[in-house]
Design a protein around this motif. Structure first.
Motif, PDB file in Angstrom:
ATOM      1  N   MET A  52      13.410  13.425  18.812  1.00 11.62           N
ATOM      2  CA  MET A  52      13.869  12.407  19.803  1.00 11.62           C
ATOM      3  C   MET A  52      12.717  11.973  20.619  1.00 11.62           C
ATOM      4  SD  MET A  52      16.723  13.586  22.863  1.00 11.62           S
ATOM      5  CE  MET A  52      17.841  11.967  23.408  1.00 11.62           C
ATOM      6  N   GLN A  53      12.973  10.550  20.717  1.00 10.49           N
ATOM      7  CA  GLN A  53      11.594   9.683  21.283  1.00 10.49           C
ATOM      8  C   GLN A  53      12.222   9.287  22.328  1.00 10.49           C
ATOM      9  OE1 GLN A  53      10.431   7.038  18.118  1.00 10.49           O
ATOM     10  NE2 GLN A  53       8.553   8.604  17.667  1.00 10.49           N
ATOM     11  N   TYR A  68      13.701   3.228  21.808  1.00 13.21           N
ATOM     12  CA  TYR A  68      13.638   4.579  21.768  1.00 13.21           C
ATOM     13  C   TYR A  68      15.189   5.311  21.680  1.00 13.21           C
ATOM     14  CZ  TYR A  68       8.969   3.489  22.653  1.00 13.21           C
ATOM     15  OH  TYR A  68       7.492   3.028  22.446  1.00 13.21           O
ATOM     16  N   ASP A  69      15.278   6.419  21.575  1.00 13.07           N
ATOM     17  CA  ASP A  69      16.609   6.963  21.386  1.00 13.07           C
ATOM     18  C   ASP A  69      17.092   7.152  22.749  1.00 13.07           C
ATOM     19  OD1 ASP A  69      16.305   7.956  18.554  1.00 13.07           O
ATOM     20  OD2 ASP A  69      14.917   9.292  19.139  1.00 13.07           O
ATOM     21  N   ALA A  70      16.366   7.230  23.733  1.00 16.71           N
ATOM     22  CA  ALA A  70      16.744   7.549  25.176  1.00 16.71           C
ATOM     23  C   ALA A  70      16.050   6.959  25.984  1.00 16.71           C
ATOM     24  CB  ALA A  70      17.079   9.074  25.518  1.00 16.71           C
ATOM     25  N   ASN A  79      22.191   4.572  25.986  1.00 16.81           N
ATOM     26  CA  ASN A  79      21.215   5.469  25.764  1.00 16.81           C
ATOM     27  C   ASN A  79      20.277   5.622  26.863  1.00 16.81           C
ATOM     28  OD1 ASN A  79      20.198   3.327  25.404  1.00 16.81           O
ATOM     29  ND2 ASN A  79      18.675   3.998  23.875  1.00 16.81           N
TER      30      ASN A  79
END
Length: 227
Positions: free
Chosen positions: A1-2, A60-62, A138
């Motif tokens: 997870m980035q 990014y993922d979050a 996100n």
């Protein structure tokens, strides 16, 4: 997870306040196996915040945003996050219910503006303060007050994870520049991530997802530099 971090505040850019929130969040996220790819500091400006939120949320993922959440004149983060997703900022029923349940909704000087969240946001309760946070797609919006930010992150920490890495440290009593060849050989041989931190001695940080590989690499490197 980035993950990317955005810390908001003129005081951070001016050096009036140390950016401990970024350090704390990066540490906790890394411990959970997430990979922190960016840390950005922005002023208390809607356009600046919105631009970074849009850019990083698409990459990014979050994204975790901390600071600028509350009832004061420079708390504009919620407005900016709403703008980043082209949403209205409106009184949120969950925020109203939260303040009513906690007996603080009657204090207009504290709650004015804090019941307004981006449309469709998920409320994040503030267990040790007043202003709630929110999740929009996100993007996680957290307060800037460290104790409030930490409590709010802990409540959603399970949503951040990854394979994680195992870390080994090797301490070397030699100039950092003398380790260039050994570090390159280490990377070529084991495909590990390496960082070096000079001081009275040099601490070499060796990381890999497989603890056995990290340990073997650290042992090899220590033998190499001691020779």
């Amino acid at each position: 997870m980035q993950v990317a971090l955005i810390t908001v505040g003129d005081e951070l850019l001016a050096g009036d306040t140390e950016n401990t929130n970024a350090t704390w969040l990066a540490t906790r996220l890394t411990e959970r196996g997430a990979s922190v790819e960016r840390v950005v500091v922005v002023p208390d400006d809607v356009d600046a915040i919105s631009t970074e939120v849009s850019r990083l949320a698409a990459t990014y993922d979050a994204v975790l945003v901390t600071g600028g959440v509350g009832p004061t004149h420079d708390d504009v983060t919620m407005d900016a996050v709403a703008a980043a997703f082209d949403r209205e900022l409106a009184e949120h029923p969950d925020a109203i219910a939260y303040f009513e349940d906690h007996g603080s909704y009657e204090y207009a000087d504290l709650t004015e503006g804090t019941t307004h969240l981006p449309a469709g946001a998920r409320l994040l309760e503030n267990s040790v303060g007043v202003a709630p946070g929110a999740v929009v797609e996100n993007v996680y919006v957290l307060p800037g007050v460290p104790v409030e930010m930490q409590a709010m992150f802990d409540a959603v920490a399970e949503e951040f994870s990854g394979p994680g890495t195992h870390v080994e440290f090797v301490t070397v009593d030699a100039p950092e520049s003398s380790l260039l060849s050994a570090v390159q050989d280490l990377r070529d041989r084991y495909d590990v991530t390496v960082g070096s931190y000079p001081g009275d001695e040099v601490r070499v940080k060796i990381q890999h997802e497989d603890p056995d590989i990290a340990h073997e690499a650290a042992t090899w490197f220590e033998d190499r530099v001691q020779r």
